[in-house]
Design an enzyme around this catalytic site. Structure first.
Site, PDB file in Angstrom:
ATOM      1  N   GLY A  71       2.399  -8.741  -1.615  1.00 45.26           N
ATOM      2  CA  GLY A  71       1.291  -7.798  -1.727  1.00 45.26           C
ATOM      3  C   GLY A  71       1.390  -6.668  -0.712  1.00 45.26           C
ATOM      4  CB  THR A  72       2.364  -6.661   2.861  1.00 43.95           C
ATOM      5  OG1 THR A  72       1.382  -7.632   3.232  1.00 43.95           O
ATOM      6  CG2 THR A  72       2.551  -5.648   3.970  1.00 43.95           C
ATOM      7  CD  GLN A 180      -7.662 -12.962  -2.074  1.00 43.29           C
ATOM      8  OE1 GLN A 180      -8.119 -13.935  -2.683  1.00 43.29           O
ATOM      9  NE2 GLN A 180      -6.881 -13.102  -1.020  1.00 43.29           N
ATOM     10  CB  CYS A 325      -4.981 -10.437   8.518  1.00 42.48           C
ATOM     11  SG  CYS A 325      -4.350 -10.915   6.924  1.00 42.48           S
TER      12      CYS A 325
HETATM   13  C1  LIG Z   1      -2.908 -11.707   0.858  1.00 40.69           C
HETATM   14  C2  LIG Z   1      -3.319 -10.318   0.582  1.00 40.69           C
HETATM   15  C3  LIG Z   1      -2.420  -9.246   0.738  1.00 40.69           C
HETATM   16  C4  LIG Z   1      -1.036  -9.446   1.307  1.00 40.69           C
HETATM   17  O1  LIG Z   1      -0.190 -10.085   0.399  1.00 40.69           O
HETATM   18  P1  LIG Z   1       1.172 -10.736   0.951  1.00 40.69           P
HETATM   19  O2  LIG Z   1       1.903 -11.144  -0.279  1.00 40.69           O
HETATM   20  O3  LIG Z   1       0.765 -11.900   1.796  1.00 40.69           O
HETATM   21  O4  LIG Z   1       1.881  -9.666   1.706  1.00 40.69           O
HETATM   22  C5  LIG Z   1      -2.841  -7.982   0.408  1.00 40.69           C
HETATM   23  N1  LIG Z   1      -4.078  -7.752  -0.060  1.00 40.69           N
HETATM   24  C6  LIG Z   1      -4.968  -8.740  -0.225  1.00 40.69           C
HETATM   25  C7  LIG Z   1      -6.312  -8.429  -0.772  1.00 40.69           C
HETATM   26  C8  LIG Z   1      -4.622 -10.054   0.086  1.00 40.69           C
HETATM   27  O5  LIG Z   1      -5.510 -11.033  -0.070  1.00 40.69           O
END
Ligand SMILES: *Cc1c(COP(=O)(O)O)cnc(C)c1O
Length: 386
Positions: A71-72, A180, A325
């Site tokens: 996600g990052t 999410q 985080c």
């Molecule tokens: C967990 C999360 C991320 C980051 O995703 P990763 O795959 O852990 O890098 C980004 N945005 C939201 C809303 C998240 O819950």
């Protein structure tokens, strides 16, 4: 002692079927999808199939899916990639919200440091962005609006379709961090006005370290990483094939029977909220209805969220205080501050996020545990007076 996992917003357990799907790609199918020989072609086929699965789950086409490391990275690629493609002269304005994940906030803050103008929209007491206010902030210089679909701390679901419609009318790209939301909110991107969407496999029972960015056809975006020609050059580097196969299988499972699964989680969630609110001095954070089916976030007055977390851990219940985080630092969560909580109330909050592995028994045990711990901690609290 039981072991109850209630931190599904931080990460989820890998599904057995997902592991099964991945195993051949950790063992026998080791070819590089870019190789022209048999080994490579076999790997390429699996890569293509996974892309189709992700596309099908989102109502997109395979060409619109770019695999990332999570996600990052998807958020970084969306925001930095669009910024690189579209900004020129004064056209350097980005709109976001005050309650985004750090992967979005820190990216736009970085762009701000390089000369971009950034608007952080406030949210109401429930964590909701006002689409009318968003519209008023759009100018001729706005190139991108990035607002999350649902918040990872308080679970609030944004009016993302309305936001998308406004962006489309005004000719501004709309990106949403849907990390999410996958598996809880249905997507059909052929119809929904979303130009870019981020997702991450480990939030819906897939493996960690793999995700994807949906990029609507003809969206202008430039690469931010340089190297090979993989993923249309937007994500160069040899593909994480076991992860990508796991992502494909996980999203397929996540969108199957989504309604029934959401209804199950909502049942548990409502039972947990009801039980917790019966304890004196506990308030719910986030929207009472428009929230993720598995999200509960409460502030427990006169108690440190951290102490509650550690005491619940001793009883075998895994929760989080604020966002994973932000914990570890003493600063209260930016999300809880943005919905107007004072420092102390924000510090006294815990997040319990449910998954399909949780049971009614888990909920009742947790309510009892919170009650017992709260009473015990308040007895020794210097600030609590009954
Ligand atoms: C967990 C999360 C991320 C980051 O995703 P990763 O795959 O852990 O890098 C980004 N945005 C939201 C809303 C998240 O819950």
């Amino acid at each position: 002692m039981p072991k109850i996992y209630m931190d599904h917003a931080a990460t989820t357990p890998l599904k057995e079927e997902v592991l099964e799907a991945m195993l051949p790609f950790l063992k026998s199918v080791y070819g590089n999808p870019s190789s022209l020989h048999f080994f490579g072609r076999e790997a390429r086929k699996a890569l293509d199939e996974s892309r189709e699965k992700v596309a099908r789950a989102l109502g997109a086409t395979p060409e619109e899916i770019i695999f990332t490391s999570g996600g990052t990275e998807a958020n970084n690629l969306a925001i930095q990639g669009v910024a690189r493609a579209l900004s020129f002269g004064e056209r350097k304005h980005i709109i976001t919200s005050a309650i985004e994940h750090h992967a979005v906030l820190d990216t736009v803050n970085y762009l701000h440091s390089t000369g971009f103008e950034v608007t952080f929209l406030p949210v109401d007491e429930y964590g909701m962005v006002d689409p009318g206010e968003l519209e008023r902030h759009i100018t001729d210089n706005t190139i991108l609006v990035t607002i999350m679909t649902a918040n990872n701390e308080i679970g609030t679901i944004q009016p993302f379709e309305e936001i998308g419609r406004i962006c489309r009318e005004r000719g501004v790209y709309f990106h949403t961090d849907a990390v999410q939301a996958i598996g809880s909110i249905p997507f059909n991107l052929k119809e929904q006005p979303i130009d870019l969407l981020s997702l991450s496999a480990h939030k819906f029972c897939g493996p960690k370290g793999v995700g994807a960015l949906y990029i609507r056809k003809r969206t202008k975006i430039k690469q931010v990483l340089f190297g090979g020609a993989q993923e249309r050059k937007l994500r160069p580097g040899t593909e994480n094939l076991p992860g990508i196969v796991g992502l494909g299988r996980a999203i397929e499972l996540a969108v199957t029977d989504m309604e029934a699964k959401s209804a199950y989680l909502e049942g548990l969630r409502n039972r947990l909220i009801k039980g917790l609110l019966e304890i004196e001095g506990i308030r719910l954070n986030g929207h009472p209805q428009k929230r993720l089916p598995g999200n509960v976030n409460v502030s427990v007055l006169y108690i440190e969220g951290e102490s509650l977390l550690l005491n619940l851990d001793l009883k075998g219940i895994a929760v989080s205080s604020g966002s994973a985080c932000t914990s570890g630092s003493l600063e209260p969560s930016h999300v809880l501050m943005a919905i107007g909580l004072d420092h102390q109330t924000a510090q006294g909050s815990v997040r319990l996020t449910l998954g399909s592995d949780n049971t009614v028994g888990d909920i009742d045990y947790t309510v009892e545990a919170v009650k017992e711990i709260t009473e015990r901690l308040r007895k020794i609290s210097p600030v609590y007076k009954k």
